[in-house]
Design a protein around this motif. Sequence first.
Motif, mmCIF file in Angstrom:
data_model
loop_
_atom_site.group_PDB
_atom_site.id
_atom_site.type_symbol
_atom_site.label_atom_id
_atom_site.label_comp_id
_atom_site.label_asym_id
_atom_site.label_seq_id
_atom_site.Cartn_x
_atom_site.Cartn_y
_atom_site.Cartn_z
ATOM 1 N N LEU A 24 30.128 23.047 41.489
ATOM 2 C CA LEU A 24 31.130 22.261 41.727
ATOM 3 C C LEU A 24 31.618 22.234 43.083
ATOM 4 N N VAL A 25 31.193 23.311 43.874
ATOM 5 C CA VAL A 25 31.412 23.320 45.391
ATOM 6 C C VAL A 25 30.335 22.389 45.981
ATOM 7 N N VAL A 26 29.094 22.516 45.513
ATOM 8 C CA VAL A 26 27.937 21.908 46.076
ATOM 9 C C VAL A 26 28.386 20.407 45.688
ATOM 10 N N LEU A 27 28.268 20.043 44.630
ATOM 11 C CA LEU A 27 28.905 18.581 43.995
ATOM 12 C C LEU A 27 29.976 17.940 44.886
ATOM 13 N N ALA A 28 31.183 18.787 45.131
ATOM 14 C CA ALA A 28 32.100 18.212 45.923
ATOM 15 C C ALA A 28 31.675 17.840 47.482
ATOM 16 N N ALA A 29 30.714 18.596 47.956
ATOM 17 C CA ALA A 29 30.340 18.644 49.362
ATOM 18 C C ALA A 29 29.286 17.357 49.158
ATOM 19 N N VAL A 30 28.583 17.093 48.263
ATOM 20 C CA VAL A 30 27.327 16.184 47.982
ATOM 21 C C VAL A 30 28.216 14.686 48.086
ATOM 22 N N LEU A 31 29.183 14.584 47.115
ATOM 23 C CA LEU A 31 30.073 13.447 47.047
ATOM 24 C C LEU A 31 31.347 13.426 47.758
ATOM 25 N N ALA A 32 31.059 14.309 48.944
ATOM 26 C CA ALA A 32 32.284 14.072 49.864
ATOM 27 C C ALA A 32 33.611 13.980 49.525
ATOM 28 N N VAL A 33 33.828 14.726 48.242
ATOM 29 C CA VAL A 33 35.454 14.974 48.181
ATOM 30 C C VAL A 33 35.669 16.170 47.907
ATOM 31 N N THR A 34 36.993 16.431 47.412
ATOM 32 C CA THR A 34 37.372 17.849 47.241
ATOM 33 C C THR A 34 37.059 18.306 45.658
ATOM 34 N N MET A 35 37.017 19.499 45.535
ATOM 35 C CA MET A 35 36.966 19.956 43.900
ATOM 36 C C MET A 35 38.121 19.383 43.260
ATOM 37 N N ASP A 36 39.231 19.200 43.786
ATOM 38 C CA ASP A 36 40.506 18.994 43.189
ATOM 39 C C ASP A 36 40.204 17.142 42.838
ATOM 40 N N GLU A 37 39.558 16.452 43.559
ATOM 41 C CA GLU A 37 39.437 15.164 43.225
ATOM 42 C C GLU A 37 38.286 14.941 42.105
ATOM 43 N N ILE A 38 37.441 16.066 41.805
ATOM 44 C CA ILE A 38 36.542 15.922 40.694
ATOM 45 C C ILE A 38 37.138 16.140 39.356
ATOM 46 N N ILE A 39 38.114 17.178 39.427
ATOM 47 C CA ILE A 39 38.309 17.850 38.149
ATOM 48 C C ILE A 39 39.810 17.093 37.819
ATOM 49 N N VAL A 40 39.922 16.732 36.564
ATOM 50 C CA VAL A 40 41.033 16.053 35.858
ATOM 51 C C VAL A 40 41.663 17.171 35.127
ATOM 52 N N ILE A 41 42.923 17.254 35.617
ATOM 53 C CA ILE A 41 44.012 18.067 34.639
ATOM 54 C C ILE A 41 44.608 17.398 33.534
ATOM 55 N N ASP A 42 44.828 17.933 32.372
ATOM 56 C CA ASP A 42 45.682 17.560 31.614
ATOM 57 C C ASP A 42 46.740 18.442 31.061
ATOM 58 N N ALA A 43 47.724 18.431 31.633
ATOM 59 C CA ALA A 43 48.813 19.386 31.576
ATOM 60 C C ALA A 43 49.607 19.128 30.171
ATOM 61 N N ASP A 44 49.250 18.263 29.435
ATOM 62 C CA ASP A 44 49.768 18.302 28.240
ATOM 63 C C ASP A 44 49.114 19.069 27.107
ATOM 64 N N LEU A 45 47.979 19.632 27.493
ATOM 65 C CA LEU A 45 47.147 20.435 26.589
ATOM 66 C C LEU A 45 47.530 21.753 26.331
ATOM 67 N N ARG A 46 47.687 22.241 25.270
ATOM 68 C CA ARG A 46 48.186 23.607 25.108
ATOM 69 C C ARG A 46 47.218 24.590 25.007
ATOM 70 N N ALA A 47 47.414 25.652 25.870
ATOM 71 C CA ALA A 47 46.073 26.719 25.728
ATOM 72 C C ALA A 47 46.623 27.918 25.150
ATOM 73 N N ARG A 48 45.821 28.259 23.979
ATOM 74 C CA ARG A 48 46.342 29.295 23.169
ATOM 75 C C ARG A 48 45.776 30.825 23.800
ATOM 76 N N MET A 49 46.657 31.350 23.771
ATOM 77 C CA MET A 49 46.376 32.827 24.465
ATOM 78 C C MET A 49 46.536 33.737 23.091
ATOM 79 N N SER A 50 45.698 34.600 23.223
ATOM 80 C CA SER A 50 45.876 35.658 22.074
ATOM 81 C C SER A 50 46.505 37.086 22.851
ATOM 82 N N ALA A 51 47.272 37.652 22.062
ATOM 83 C CA ALA A 51 47.901 38.856 22.931
ATOM 84 C C ALA A 51 46.922 40.040 22.745
#
Length: 84
Positions: free
Chosen positions: A57-84
């Motif tokens: 991802l670091v290399v991809l961002a450099a090659v595409l001349a963007v930040t990693m944040d510009e590559i990754i799309v976050i979906d805050a509505d998805l619920r991550a299930r965490m086991s105890a």
Amino acid sequence: MFVMPAIDMVATGKNIARLREAAGLTVKDLQDIFGFATPQAIYKWQHGTAMPTIDNLVVLAAVLAVTMDEIIVIDADLRARMSA
């Protein structure tokens, strides 16, 4: 329940394809840059069935001349299930 942000893999994959095309690169170009024997990993990234490793991802961002944040799309509505 705490709602954790999660990566939208399909949207991230579409973003990778869009950014690659905007940079004027082909899948073959990325394959050569990463030294992959086949293009399957890149196609998996673009289809959202796999994510690049952090180092790729670091290399991809450099090659595409963007930040990693510009590559990754976050979906805050998805619920991550965490086991105890």
